[in-house]
Design a protein around this motif. Structure first.
Motif, PDB file in Angstrom:
ATOM      1  N   ARG A  39      40.718 -11.902  82.594  1.00 33.14           N
ATOM      2  CA  ARG A  39      40.599 -10.967  81.467  1.00 33.14           C
ATOM      3  C   ARG A  39      42.004 -10.628  81.015  1.00 33.14           C
ATOM      4  N   GLY A  40      42.460 -11.362  79.989  1.00 30.98           N
ATOM      5  CA  GLY A  40      43.861 -11.258  79.612  1.00 30.98           C
ATOM      6  C   GLY A  40      44.717 -11.825  80.732  1.00 30.98           C
ATOM      7  N   ASP A  41      45.633 -11.010  81.274  1.00 29.10           N
ATOM      8  CA  ASP A  41      46.496 -11.450  82.373  1.00 29.10           C
ATOM      9  C   ASP A  41      45.922 -11.075  83.740  1.00 29.10           C
ATOM     10  N   GLN A  49      42.483 -11.494  71.717  1.00 30.26           N
ATOM     11  CA  GLN A  49      42.659 -11.350  70.269  1.00 30.26           C
ATOM     12  C   GLN A  49      41.446 -11.913  69.522  1.00 30.26           C
ATOM     13  N   ASP A  50      40.717 -11.041  68.858  1.00 24.87           N
ATOM     14  CA  ASP A  50      39.582 -11.463  68.033  1.00 24.87           C
ATOM     15  C   ASP A  50      40.094 -11.558  66.592  1.00 24.87           C
ATOM     16  N   VAL A  51      40.554 -12.748  66.200  1.00 26.18           N
ATOM     17  CA  VAL A  51      41.302 -12.878  64.947  1.00 26.18           C
ATOM     18  C   VAL A  51      40.436 -12.599  63.720  1.00 26.18           C
ATOM     19  N   GLY A  58      35.274 -12.129  75.542  1.00 23.52           N
ATOM     20  CA  GLY A  58      36.662 -12.495  75.722  1.00 23.52           C
ATOM     21  C   GLY A  58      37.022 -12.857  77.150  1.00 23.52           C
ATOM     22  N   ASP A  59      36.139 -12.577  78.117  1.00 16.85           N
ATOM     23  CA  ASP A  59      36.410 -12.988  79.494  1.00 16.85           C
ATOM     24  C   ASP A  59      36.409 -14.510  79.596  1.00 16.85           C
TER      25      ASP A  59
END
Length: 410
Positions: free
Chosen positions: A175-177, A389-391, A143-144
């Motif tokens: 990483r996100g925000d 978010q890993d949908v 996710g990074d």
């Protein structure tokens, strides 16, 4: 990597009368394997195929005669295999074969140990971090978002160049925000990416990146299931996204941690044979052997995640789970190589052929389909993954929750 019973075997190099050139020797080896070991679904007359392409090789080697080199035969053989009409069978030139061996047997190489997917604007998102790799050591995570290298806009060429040199680089990561900067240098580490688990509340997510040959995958799966049971989990998600396959026995032994028993009939050029797998035991003909220590069995709720890149053995895994009604398969229709098995034969001149040697049916004769159609449709969204978010995983978790509550999810 396709449905592979990865067994590198030396091919016979018996030449036809009067044919002594390297090119002819290579062509003869391929043709004999097509004639004697092919077990796929092509209906092409392989004797006529050999005759047709022998003429093409004669024309290509007319000037060199007995000195005609191996590489003169490469395009002829590649065309011959295309004419066979089996997209699971293909020829590997020497360079490609060396890369295949490194990939399929888990050798070590200079690498960062990450897998990436494209994002809008040229960025990349990390989809996999290999344990023990350089990237793992500096804390990179799935996710990074990679946005820059050494103060420049990210590009694959920059990453490849730095990897080749083994020089440290600074990666600019989101990483996100949160904005991060990490220093990493490619290091020599194993490509052997074995199963691992993470725990999300009372659910175990068992990630199986590959069914790589050489042992370790199935044992790892059983060990992780036993660990999950000791932790008292209520459900298991098996993540097979982007798993391109590997060794069918490793796959079958892994399946046996979730499906109590299954039988598959292999149809080959040498006849039919049935394999039954149960409780970590493999039975073929009159023989059997225990393939894993302390075999586990999970009988609770489960879901299997697949993607369009899930192929070969991972398709077999998902299909047996569906067939036994052990859990729902979630994701995209898979790659479409899930009804045959291939074997890789080394050829003269350090080339190789991946040959379909088997196609499969159930004991009642029901053929295996080429691909898996998931019970619940869904797809990865890598832009959302880069935002945490890993949908598809979330959908799998929802299915387990509904399964426990007795409510179906579509």
């Amino acid at each position: 990597m396709n449905r592979q019973l990865i067994a590198l075997a030396a091919a016979l190099s018996v030449s036809l009368a009067g044919a002594a050139s390297p090119a002819q020797t290579l062509f003869d080896s391929v043709s004999q394997l097509l004639q004697n070991r092919y077990g796929g679904l092509s209906t092409v007359n392989r004797t006529e195929l050999t005759q047709q392409f022998q003429q093409k090789l004669n024309e290509a080697c007319a000037k060199e005669g007995e000195a005609c080199a191996y590489n003169t035969a490469y395009p002829v053989i590649e065309e011959q295999i295309r004419a066979l009409g089996d997209h699971h069978t293909f020829f590997n030139r020497p360079e490609a074969f060396q890369e295949f061996k490194a990939r399929s047997t888990g050798g070590s190489r200079l690498q960062y140990g990450i897998k990436l997917r494209d994002l809008s604007g040229g960025d990349q998102v990390v989809t996999e971090v290999v344990p023990g790799s350089a990237a793992f050591g500096v804390g990179l995570k799935r996710g990074d978002r990679l946005v820059g290298i050494d103060g420049q806009k990210y590009s694959y060429d920059l990453l490849r160049e730095s990897r080749t040199k083994g020089a440290p680089i600074r990666l600019d990561v989101r990483r996100g925000d949160e904005a991060l900067s990490v220093s990493v240098a490619a290091s020599v580490s194993t490509t052997r990416d074995l199963p691992r688990a993470e725990y999300l509340g009372d659910v175990a997510v068992i990630r199986i990146p590959t069914f790589i040959a050489g042992g370790g995958v199935a044992q790892g799966v059983h060990d992780l299931v036993n660990e999950a049971k000791r932790r008292g989990v209520r459900g298991i998600v098996v993540d097979l996204r982007d798993n391109g396959g590997g060794d069918l026995r490793e796959c079958d032994m892994s399946i046996s941690a979730f499906v109590p028993s299954f039988t598959r009939v292999a149809k080959t050029a040498r006849g039919d044979s049935a394999t039954t797998v149960a409780g970590g035991t493999y039975r073929e003909g009159f023989g059997s052997y225990q393939a894993v220590r302390d075999p586990a069995f999970w009988e609770g709720p489960m879901a299997v995640l697949v993607s369009k890149s899930s192929a070969s053995c991972s398709e077999f895994f998902a299909r047996e789970v569906q067939y036994a009604r052990r859990g729902q398969v979630v994701g995209e229709a898979t790659a479409g190589v899930g009804n045959t098995a291939t074997q890789v034969f080394e050829l003269p001149g350090e080339a190789a052929i991946q040959l379909t040697t088997v196609h499969y049916v159930k004991p009642d004769g029901t053929p295996y389909g080429e691909r898996i159609t998931p019970d619940v449709a869904g797809a990865d969204d890598f832009e959302l993954l880069a935002r945490g978010q890993d949908v598809l995983l979330q959908k799998g978790l929802e299915i387990l929750k509904a399964s426990v509550a007795g409510t179906p999810v579509n």
